[in-house]
Design an enzyme around this catalytic site. Sequence first.
Site, PDB file in Angstrom:
ATOM      1  N   ASN A  18      -1.593   1.715   8.131  1.00 49.46           N
ATOM      2  CA  ASN A  18      -0.513   1.990   7.173  1.00 49.46           C
ATOM      3  C   ASN A  18      -1.015   1.769   5.756  1.00 49.46           C
ATOM      4  OD1 ASN A  18       2.042   2.646   8.750  1.00 49.46           O
ATOM      5  ND2 ASN A  18       1.161   0.892   9.849  1.00 49.46           N
ATOM      6  N   GLU A  19      -1.594   2.824   5.216  1.00 53.76           N
ATOM      7  CA  GLU A  19      -2.197   2.774   3.893  1.00 53.76           C
ATOM      8  C   GLU A  19      -1.124   2.623   2.813  1.00 53.76           C
ATOM      9  OE1 GLU A  19      -5.155   2.223   3.871  1.00 53.76           O
ATOM     10  OE2 GLU A  19      -6.443   3.679   4.892  1.00 53.76           O
ATOM     11  N   PRO A  20      -1.535   2.249   1.586  1.00 50.87           N
ATOM     12  CA  PRO A  20      -0.565   2.105   0.497  1.00 50.87           C
ATOM     13  C   PRO A  20       0.363   3.319   0.416  1.00 50.87           C
ATOM     14  CG  PRO A  20      -2.712   1.342  -0.211  1.00 50.87           C
ATOM     15  CD  PRO A  20      -2.902   1.909   1.180  1.00 50.87           C
ATOM     16  N   THR A  76     -10.810   2.506   2.946  1.00 50.33           N
ATOM     17  CA  THR A  76     -10.840   2.309   4.403  1.00 50.33           C
ATOM     18  C   THR A  76     -11.998   3.088   5.015  1.00 50.33           C
ATOM     19  OG1 THR A  76      -8.445   2.057   4.389  1.00 50.33           O
ATOM     20  CG2 THR A  76      -9.453   2.629   6.502  1.00 50.33           C
TER      21      THR A  76
END
Length: 250
Positions: free
Chosen positions: A151-153, A170
């Site tokens: 769950n990236e920014p 990542t």
Amino acid sequence: MNKVPVEIFESPEDAVAKLAAETAELIRENDAAERPTVLGLATGGTPIRYYQELIRLHNELDLSFANVITFNLDEYAGLPREHKESYWQFMHDNLFDHIDIKEENIHIPSGTVAEEDIPAHCEEYEQAIIDAGGIDQQILGIGRTGHIGFNEPGSPQDSLTRAIHLDSITREDAAPAFGGIENVPTSAITMGCGTILSARRLVLLAWGEAKASIVKEAVQGPISDQVSASFLQNHPNAVFYLDEAAASAL
Ligand code: GLP
């Protein structure tokens, strides 16, 4: 100053010994009540010692995983199971091949679903978690972007399992394992923040100085979709298990 419970251990070994003992107790209680135990599992370097401890408990203390159902957080899009960097492979190498879990009780998002079928695959994943009774205990690592799962920014707090574009930080972190950033997949399928937060207990693990600043943001910073691990502050039963180096900025 900490907005979520934190336990600091002298070493990662001490932390995983406590966590694995908790997992074993949960499994034994559920076995006695003839209920399955539903574990949410993570990949990355961080949980490997935990898996080694679970294998030890299986071998030395007869801890059985015959009534355990697992759900992994994520998988790289485009990687077949047999790819050496797939999370399917990782989980089998590091845990599943060494315990008595039933293959049909293992759930990992598929990296090879055709693009048009991804939404249906993700809905089925959510439904499978619900059908299993929800996740009892979810293990988490933390990425340098503050992500849990992938769950990236920008991932909303109520997001569900879905495809996500991977942040360049990542992909950089994964580059050595893939032999160069050009080989790292550009997207993944991940449980959403909402999926993760619906687990009954969350344990985020972090070791080493490289995690200290992002751990501080997640534990002491504002709750923000820019650091998805900060959403743990909103969970009634979440804890960070840290070694001294990962806790050094708190
Ligand atoms: C990947 C995984 C995360 C993991 C993170 C950190 O991004 N999808 O679940 O927490 O890596 O990995 P490591 O434990 O190797 O630092």
